[in-house]
Design a protein around this motif. Structure first.
Motif, PDB file in Angstrom:
ATOM      1  N   LEU A 489      13.532   6.537   5.912  1.00 27.93           N
ATOM      2  CA  LEU A 489      13.055   6.166   4.580  1.00 27.93           C
ATOM      3  C   LEU A 489      13.818   6.900   3.485  1.00 27.93           C
ATOM      4  N   LEU A 490      14.125   8.164   3.712  1.00 27.68           N
ATOM      5  CA  LEU A 490      14.900   8.909   2.717  1.00 27.68           C
ATOM      6  C   LEU A 490      16.309   8.340   2.593  1.00 27.68           C
ATOM      7  N   LEU A 491      16.934   8.008   3.733  1.00 23.78           N
ATOM      8  CA  LEU A 491      18.255   7.378   3.675  1.00 23.78           C
ATOM      9  C   LEU A 491      18.183   6.018   2.986  1.00 23.78           C
ATOM     10  N   PHE A 492      17.125   5.262   3.264  1.00 20.81           N
ATOM     11  CA  PHE A 492      16.965   3.959   2.625  1.00 20.81           C
ATOM     12  C   PHE A 492      16.783   4.103   1.114  1.00 20.81           C
ATOM     13  N   ARG A 493      16.056   5.118   0.696  1.00 17.27           N
ATOM     14  CA  ARG A 493      15.864   5.326  -0.742  1.00 17.27           C
ATOM     15  C   ARG A 493      17.183   5.648  -1.432  1.00 17.27           C
ATOM     16  N   ASN A 494      18.002   6.500  -0.817  1.00 16.65           N
ATOM     17  CA  ASN A 494      19.295   6.813  -1.414  1.00 16.65           C
ATOM     18  C   ASN A 494      20.193   5.587  -1.466  1.00 16.65           C
ATOM     19  N   ALA A 495      20.218   4.828  -0.353  1.00 19.51           N
ATOM     20  CA  ALA A 495      21.025   3.609  -0.345  1.00 19.51           C
ATOM     21  C   ALA A 495      20.510   2.599  -1.365  1.00 19.51           C
ATOM     22  N   LEU A 496      19.192   2.514  -1.515  1.00 21.47           N
ATOM     23  CA  LEU A 496      18.601   1.590  -2.485  1.00 21.47           C
ATOM     24  C   LEU A 496      18.993   1.963  -3.907  1.00 21.47           C
ATOM     25  N   ALA A 497      18.980   3.249  -4.212  1.00 21.04           N
ATOM     26  CA  ALA A 497      19.358   3.681  -5.560  1.00 21.04           C
ATOM     27  C   ALA A 497      20.803   3.306  -5.866  1.00 21.04           C
ATOM     28  N   ILE A 498      21.701   3.545  -4.921  1.00 16.81           N
ATOM     29  CA  ILE A 498      23.111   3.217  -5.148  1.00 16.81           C
ATOM     30  C   ILE A 498      23.302   1.708  -5.281  1.00 16.81           C
ATOM     31  N   THR A 499      22.666   0.956  -4.393  1.00 16.71           N
ATOM     32  CA  THR A 499      22.816  -0.504  -4.429  1.00 16.71           C
ATOM     33  C   THR A 499      22.240  -1.093  -5.718  1.00 16.71           C
ATOM     34  N   LEU A 500      21.064  -0.632  -6.100  1.00 16.18           N
ATOM     35  CA  LEU A 500      20.420  -1.162  -7.303  1.00 16.18           C
ATOM     36  C   LEU A 500      21.228  -0.833  -8.556  1.00 16.18           C
ATOM     37  N   ALA A 501      21.744   0.396  -8.625  1.00 13.28           N
ATOM     38  CA  ALA A 501      22.557   0.777  -9.785  1.00 13.28           C
ATOM     39  C   ALA A 501      23.833  -0.058  -9.858  1.00 13.28           C
ATOM     40  N   THR A 502      24.473  -0.276  -8.719  1.00 16.84           N
ATOM     41  CA  THR A 502      25.707  -1.066  -8.704  1.00 16.84           C
ATOM     42  C   THR A 502      25.445  -2.515  -9.108  1.00 16.84           C
ATOM     43  N   MET A 503      24.398  -3.117  -8.546  1.00 13.79           N
ATOM     44  CA  MET A 503      24.087  -4.504  -8.872  1.00 13.79           C
ATOM     45  C   MET A 503      23.699  -4.660 -10.335  1.00 13.79           C
ATOM     46  N   THR A 504      22.915  -3.715 -10.846  1.00 16.05           N
ATOM     47  CA  THR A 504      22.522  -3.788 -12.263  1.00 16.05           C
ATOM     48  C   THR A 504      23.731  -3.693 -13.170  1.00 16.05           C
ATOM     49  N   ILE A 573      24.304   9.974   5.087  1.00 18.18           N
ATOM     50  CA  ILE A 573      25.073   9.064   5.915  1.00 18.18           C
ATOM     51  C   ILE A 573      26.384   9.704   6.351  1.00 18.18           C
ATOM     52  N   ARG A 574      26.740  10.843   5.728  1.00 19.76           N
ATOM     53  CA  ARG A 574      28.032  11.466   6.030  1.00 19.76           C
ATOM     54  C   ARG A 574      27.918  12.828   6.677  1.00 19.76           C
ATOM     55  N   SER A 575      26.853  13.574   6.409  1.00 15.82           N
ATOM     56  CA  SER A 575      26.776  14.947   6.886  1.00 15.82           C
ATOM     57  C   SER A 575      25.317  15.315   7.113  1.00 15.82           C
ATOM     58  N   VAL A 576      25.134  16.511   7.672  1.00 17.18           N
ATOM     59  CA  VAL A 576      23.807  17.050   7.909  1.00 17.18           C
ATOM     60  C   VAL A 576      23.804  18.492   7.409  1.00 17.18           C
ATOM     61  N   GLY A 577      22.711  18.884   6.775  1.00 17.37           N
ATOM     62  CA  GLY A 577      22.555  20.254   6.303  1.00 17.37           C
ATOM     63  C   GLY A 577      21.624  21.024   7.224  1.00 17.37           C
ATOM     64  N   ILE A 578      22.087  22.165   7.747  1.00  9.13           N
ATOM     65  CA  ILE A 578      21.335  22.961   8.726  1.00  9.13           C
ATOM     66  C   ILE A 578      21.100  24.346   8.151  1.00  9.13           C
ATOM     67  N   ARG A 579      19.867  24.818   8.281  1.00 14.09           N
ATOM     68  CA  ARG A 579      19.488  26.176   7.877  1.00 14.09           C
ATOM     69  C   ARG A 579      19.287  26.992   9.153  1.00 14.09           C
ATOM     70  N   ASP A 580      20.116  28.032   9.313  1.00 14.82           N
ATOM     71  CA  ASP A 580      20.025  28.809  10.545  1.00 14.82           C
ATOM     72  C   ASP A 580      18.949  29.874  10.429  1.00 14.82           C
ATOM     73  N   LEU A 581      18.847  30.721  11.476  1.00 18.34           N
ATOM     74  CA  LEU A 581      17.766  31.701  11.542  1.00 18.34           C
ATOM     75  C   LEU A 581      17.862  32.745  10.442  1.00 18.34           C
ATOM     76  N   SER A 582      19.069  33.060  10.017  1.00 16.33           N
ATOM     77  CA  SER A 582      19.259  34.065   8.965  1.00 16.33           C
ATOM     78  C   SER A 582      19.112  33.487   7.569  1.00 16.33           C
ATOM     79  N   GLY A 583      18.862  32.193   7.463  1.00 15.24           N
ATOM     80  CA  GLY A 583      18.684  31.565   6.154  1.00 15.24           C
ATOM     81  C   GLY A 583      19.938  30.960   5.580  1.00 15.24           C
ATOM     82  N   THR A 584      21.049  31.033   6.274  1.00 17.30           N
ATOM     83  CA  THR A 584      22.293  30.458   5.784  1.00 17.30           C
ATOM     84  C   THR A 584      22.255  28.942   5.921  1.00 17.30           C
ATOM     85  N   TYR A 585      22.702  28.263   4.860  1.00 16.09           N
ATOM     86  CA  TYR A 585      22.678  26.800   4.852  1.00 16.09           C
ATOM     87  C   TYR A 585      24.078  26.289   5.171  1.00 16.09           C
ATOM     88  N   HIS A 586      24.193  25.476   6.218  1.00 15.54           N
ATOM     89  CA  HIS A 586      25.467  24.935   6.675  1.00 15.54           C
ATOM     90  C   HIS A 586      25.474  23.427   6.454  1.00 15.54           C
TER      91      HIS A 586
END
Length: 758
Positions: A489-504, A573-586
């Protein structure tokens, strides 16, 4: 039209002057005469113009016109000459009145009759004003109640209460003016003067009274000094009182001077004197206006700048600051233009200026009211119901985030329309002709179409985003959505925003008239070029699509990607964000992912290996492990997280200093680490209670060697202390020093020089 022109035109043959006077005194016949004269003048002007065109050679038509500077100089010289001639005639006529010169005055002028008519007119004026004052006094309690309701009513929109209160007060004011006008006419007709006949003087005054008092009623709508709740303009009472008095005096001076004094002088005394009086009135009014403007230049500038500081829009602040610097120049230009137009063409200038001024003031007040109404209706913080807020928790913040932008757009639209309508009122632009033209009609249709498209697009986005939010909310009745559902649903919302903006954007461009075919083709070529030049990006997207299709991971899963273990916080759709045990965001692009290790699928296992000493009984150790598991499975915190009985794999290794026993506990996904920590705590407690030793690694002590290969002697002492309390008081016994030589070699544990630190 001045009556001086009528005096120079001889009447019909055999008609006495008394008949002309009767025609002029009767309103209906006078209007018919004026219309006939206007028609004759128009026909004469058209004929003269046609004759002039035939007589003038073609070369003269193509001759160069005078420059603007010469035209301005000629106009100024004409005005100055006309003013000098008028005041010279005024002096001559005034002198003739005192010396009783019939040549300078109207031949039928009678001073006694003039004084009698003046007295009657004065009585009509006094009676009308007294009646109007009484009606106003009787209306004051009603005005006070309307003002109190407007300021302290229970309606949620103050500007609506203000408009309703002002409208009702204006209606009462207009009724009072109408009653006073009617009563004055009845008094002038049946009480004062000739019974049953309304004189010309009385008619002129009553008409002027009606027009001027209606204008003053409009001023009271804007600058009500006594009633704060009936004042449209946002100023204090002292300022309202000052400007109301100033404008009322100016309107009364010009109105009664032009509508009453000038016609009466023209009828009873002299057309030249009437024209001079008219000019004198306009000169006095102009000087008075200029003095008031210059007197209030600095004070009004400060007031406008104070309003600019309160404004929240940059455009409004800039406009108000600019207005504070040039307002007096605009006012001087306005009164100068009115003065010049009145002198050049009073019959046409005064009605045009009056109507244009009234339209301008009405448009300004209407724009202020509309802007205030919009601010008070949609400018407030939008509050949804508790049920709707529970189901759609992000809808209220989303709507409130749109409010400032909507307010700015509506205010800009209101100001733009007001400016265009004001320019149209002064004939600077012709909006009607422009709208009826082909270009104007097309432009307006395009603007309306684009506005509709943007509005529909915004509504579609709000509705679809709210539906997605409804599906994501666990309190909507469907329960907590799964991780996969949340991710998709989150991916669909992002895709919907891009598609709707482009079509408009594309549809809006097509409505404006831009051909979007080349844009689409160019976008395809650009996409192909980007595909070849950014293969890594394409690989990221394709891999991400297949990862989502295979449901390899979702938001909130604990995974291992690219050698990094952590919680997946964001998936695109291109990457994933991971938070490790020490709190670092990859941020890990999908193209670098070869293997996805997901610890959150179905169930998890806590795998534990517990070591006991060689001298311990293995069955006793396994029994203690089972007891620890039983307590864990019965605890409130963990009983719902354990899915199966304890699995004992048995002895898995005979290590150097321990016997290793492996067990496994099946748990809900993601809870295997919590279950393991709790189980380790209980195992430690149960092993201690059963005196089962948990061995720890032994160490080999090495004291080093000298250059000759000899190790230094180690002085080791073993201190023994009896547990008996009596012997504890005796001096400690020590053994003889023991010398141990340790060599640096790689022997096994059978080496004699090895010492166990246990």
């Amino acid at each position: 039209m001045s009556l001086a022109h009528a005096d120079t035109s001889p009447p019909a043959a055999g008609a006495p002057y008394e008949a002309l006077v009767e025609v002029l005194e009767n309103e209906q016949t006078r209007q018919q005469l004026i219309e006939q004269l206007q028609l004759l003048a128009q026909q004469q002007g058209e004929q003269t113009s046609q004759d002039a065109k035939e007589a003038v050679p073609v070369a003269e038509h193509t001759a160069t016109r005078p420059s603007k500077t010469k035209q301005l100089a000629a106009t100024t010289r004409l005005i100055a000459t006309d003013l000098g001639a008028q005041f010279h005639s005024l002096a001559n006529v005034t002198q003739a009145m005192f010396v009783d010169d019939k040549d300078a005055l109207n031949s039928d002028f009678d001073s006694k009759e003039f004084m009698h008519a003046s007295i009657n007119l004065g009585l009509v004026i006094i009676a009308t004003w007294v009646l109007f004052w009484l009606l106003r006094r009787l209306s004051m309690p009603l005005f006070a109640r309307l003002s109190h309701w407007s300021r302290h009513g229970k309606s949620k929109t103050p500007v609506l209460r203000l408009v309703v209160g002002v409208a009702l007060a204006a209606l009462v004011d207009v009724i009072a003016i109408g009653l006073a006008y009617t009563a004055g006419g009845l008094i002038a007709t049946f009480i004062i003067g000739t019974t049953g006949e309304l004189t010309t003087q009385g008619s002129l005054f009553l008409n002027a009274f009606l027009v001027i008092e209606l204008l003053k009623a409009g001023l009271r709508v804007l600058f009500s000094s006594r009633y704060d709740g009936l004042r449209l303009l946002p100023i204090n009472a002292s300022e309202a009182r000052y400007w109301n008095r100033w404008f009322a005096l100016l309107i009364g001076l010009v109105g009664y001077g032009v509508l009453v004094v000038e016609p009466l002088v023209n009828i009873n005394m002299s057309a030249t004197l009437a024209q001079a009086v008219n000019t004198l009135v306009m000169v006095v009014a102009y000087i008075y206006a200029v003095l008031v403007i210059l007197k209030n230049r600095v004070r009004l500038r400060r007031a406008i700048r104070l309003q600019a500081e309160k404004s929240t829009m940059n455009a409004s602040q800039f406009s108000l600051i600019l207005l504070s610097r040039i307002w007096h120049w605009l006012a001087l230009a306005y009164f100068s233009t009115v003065f010049v137009l009145t002198l050049l063409s009073p019959e046409l200038a005064l009605p045009f200026v009056l109507i244009a001024t009234l339209k301008t003031l009405g448009l300004i007040v209407l724009a202020i009211l509309l802007s205030t109404l919009v601010s008070q209706t949609i400018g407030r913080h939008i509050h949804l119901s508790d049920e709707l807020r529970r189901k759609l928790p992000l809808l209220e913040p989303r709507l409130n985030s749109y409010v400032p932008t909507a307010l700015r757009f509506i205010r800009v639209l209101i100001v733009s329309m007001a400016v265009l309508l004001i320019l149209n009122a002064w004939h600077v632009v012709d909006l009607t002709a422009w709208y009826e033209s082909e270009a104007g009609g097309k432009l307006m249709s395009k603007i309306i179409a684009v506005a509709i498209i943007l509005s529909i697009s915004a509504m579609v986005w709000v509705v679809l985003a709210s539906l997605i939010e409804h599906k994501l909310n666990p309190e909507t009745g469907t329960g907590q959505p799964s991780a996969r559902t949340q991710t998709l649903l989150l991916l669909f919302r992002n895709a919907l925003a891009i598609t709707l903006a482009t079509m408009t954007f594309m549809i809006a461009l097509s409505q404006i008239g831009i051909n979007i075919g080349p844009l689409i083709a160019g976008a395809g070529v650009l996409g192909l070029a980007v595909g070849f030049g950014a293969q890594k990006l394409v690989q990221d997207i394709i891999t991400g699509i297949f990862i989502q299709i295979e449901n390899a991971m979702n938001t909130g899963d604990v995974v291992t990607l690219g050698g990094i273990t952590g919680t997946a916080e964001r998936l695109s759709i291109r990457s994933v964000g991971i938070r490790d045990l020490s709190g670092t965001y990859h941020i890990i692009p999908f193209s670098s992912v070869d293997t996805v290790s997901n610890y959150m699928r179905g169930f998890g296992f806590h795998v534990g290996e517990y070591r006991v000493a060689y001298r311990e009984n293995i069955d006793d150790a396994i029994q203690q492990l089972q007891l620890a598991y039983d307590e864990l499975a019965a605890s409130e915190a963990m009983k719902n997280e354990i899915l199966a009985p304890l699995e004992v794999s048995g002895v898995v290794a005979l290590a150097d200093s321990s016997v290793n026993i492996r067990v496994r506990i099946k748990s809900t996904p993601g809870m295997q680490w919590a279950v393991g920590r709790a189980y380790n705590r209980l195992v430690k407690q149960y092993f201690e209670q059963a005196n089962i030793e948990i061995p720890y690694p032994h160490s080999r002590v090495y004291f080093g060697e000298d250059k000759a290969g000899h190790a230094p002697a180690a002085n080791l002492r073993v201190i023994e202390q009896s547990v008996d309390s009596a012997l504890a008081q005796q001096p400690k016994r020590t053994q003889a020093p023991l010398t141990v030589k340790l060599k640096n070699n790689s022997d096994t544990d059978d080496a004699p020089n090895e010492k166990d630190d246990n």
